[in-house]
Write an enzyme that holds these catalytic residues in place. Structure first.
Site, mmCIF file in Angstrom:
data_model
loop_
_atom_site.group_PDB
_atom_site.id
_atom_site.type_symbol
_atom_site.label_atom_id
_atom_site.label_comp_id
_atom_site.label_asym_id
_atom_site.label_seq_id
_atom_site.Cartn_x
_atom_site.Cartn_y
_atom_site.Cartn_z
ATOM 1 N N TYR A 49 0.831 -1.200 0.000
ATOM 2 C CA TYR A 49 0.000 0.000 0.000
ATOM 3 C C TYR A 49 0.868 1.255 0.000
ATOM 4 O O TYR A 49 1.430 1.653 1.016
ATOM 5 C CB TYR A 49 -0.929 0.020 1.215
ATOM 6 C CG TYR A 49 -1.835 -1.188 1.345
ATOM 7 C CD1 TYR A 49 -2.205 -1.950 0.239
ATOM 8 C CD2 TYR A 49 -2.335 -1.576 2.589
ATOM 9 C CE1 TYR A 49 -3.023 -3.056 0.363
ATOM 10 C CE2 TYR A 49 -3.164 -2.685 2.714
ATOM 11 C CZ TYR A 49 -3.497 -3.414 1.602
ATOM 12 O OH TYR A 49 -4.312 -4.518 1.729
ATOM 13 N N HIS A 136 0.446 -12.372 1.448
ATOM 14 C CA HIS A 136 -0.351 -11.483 0.620
ATOM 15 C C HIS A 136 -0.418 -11.961 -0.834
ATOM 16 O O HIS A 136 0.594 -12.029 -1.527
ATOM 17 C CB HIS A 136 0.263 -10.075 0.666
ATOM 18 C CG HIS A 136 -0.657 -8.987 0.252
ATOM 19 N ND1 HIS A 136 -0.253 -7.679 0.106
ATOM 20 C CD2 HIS A 136 -1.986 -8.982 -0.025
ATOM 21 C CE1 HIS A 136 -1.277 -6.925 -0.242
ATOM 22 N NE2 HIS A 136 -2.339 -7.703 -0.340
#
Length: 320
Positions: A49, A136
């Protein structure tokens, strides 16, 4: 009951990494305090992010609060390193983050990659420990994750370096295999168990219940189609256009909700929590106002008659 004691709502802070567009400098410092004031104590982030920016901003914001009073999850699988090809003005917007592309992501699900990623995350956030670490999006790296990432995280958990580990993905099939083949504690599933989709009810949720694994539901608005009381003109469904048939279905759900004095976003936020194995919904926000609004969605009282009518009309699958 959550195996990890997680709250019903968490704050997904991808927005702090300038998701889609840059947050005003005066806005991002207001977001975590707004979440805290609303009772939110669980924060989810990832190196992905904003090329680390979300972790940096989250850490700076959480420094004002007692470490034992909140839970942080971050992710492994994308290690950040300096971008040797960076040119002034180049941004990461192709990966949806409006930040300078001074770093780049390197997919690495090996043991060494996990250790380096965790070390970097701790440094960016200024923390001495992590509560939860999630593998992830290993969609194209299943074997490497099973052979490298999960054993490394299992070792770190046994040493007390991390409290729990798991995986976060946009699909339920591979998450189900991870639940069955590893000793993980938690999975974060984005978009596959929502007011409009119940695919995970047929594989992941039963497997997680059988193994005592917490399920965290993210992307519960299916990219925005469920984020407003009535579908916005520019709404998206799973990052694409909203099919006409689906538009009619959401309109029918909204009609029933309005008759009972509630809204589609309230239903979308609370639907996953009706499954006993789902401990938490993780909601993203790009402003303090959105943070407060999201917390209120989970607190809203929804009459059982709404769910009964939606289920009877075949508009929503029955909760597990």
């Amino acid at each position: 009951m959550s195996r990890l004691g997680l709250p019903a709502v968490g704050y997904g802070v991808a927005g702090l990494g300038n998701l889609y567009s840059a947050m005003p400098e005066e806005e991002w410092p207001r977001c975590v305090p707004a979440a805290w004031d609303a009772g939110i104590r669980y924060f989810d982030v990832a190196p992905h992010y904003g090329l680390g920016l979300a972790e940096e901003r989250l850490g700076a914001s959480l420094a004002a609060y007692p470490r034992d009073e909140y839970v942080v999850s971050t992710k492994v699988g994308r290690v950040l390193e300096p971008n040797p090809d960076y040119e002034p003005g180049q941004t990461d917007i192709d990966s949806l983050f409006d930040v300078p592309a001074t770093r780049r992501r390197v997919y690495d699900y090996s043991r060494d990659g996990v250790l380096r990623s965790i070390e970097q995350s701790l440094e960016r956030m200024g923390l001495d420990r992590l509560d939860i670490v999630l593998v992830h999006d290993p969609d194209d790296h299943e074997r490497e994750a099973l052979d490298g990432a999960f054993p490394a995280l299992d070792e770190l958990r046994s040493q007390g370096v991390i409290r729990a580990y798991g995986a976060g993905m946009n699909q339920s099939a591979m998450l189900t295999r991870f639940v069955e083949r590893t000793d993980l504690d938690v999975v974060m599933m984005a978009g596959r168990y929502t007011l409009l989709e119940d695919g995970a009810a047929h594989d992941l949720l039963p497997a997680a219940a059988a193994r005592g694994v917490d399920v965290l539901a993210a992307a519960v608005f299916n990219s925005g189609v469920l984020a407003t009381p009535r579908i916005a003109s520019d709404a998206r469904y799973n990052y694409g256009a909203v099919p006409e048939e689906l538009r009619r279905r959401v309109d029918a759900i909204a009609d029933i909700a309005e008759r009972h004095g509630c809204t589609v976003p309230q239903l979308a936020a609370q639907y996953p929590l009706r499954a006993s194995v789902v401990s938490t919904v993780v909601l993203g926000a790009k402003s303090a106002e959105q943070v407060r609004a999201n917390a209120a969605l989970v607190d809203a009282q929804i009459p059982m008659a709404v769910w009964d009518e939606l289920e009877s009309a075949g508009l929503v699958a029955r909760a597990l």
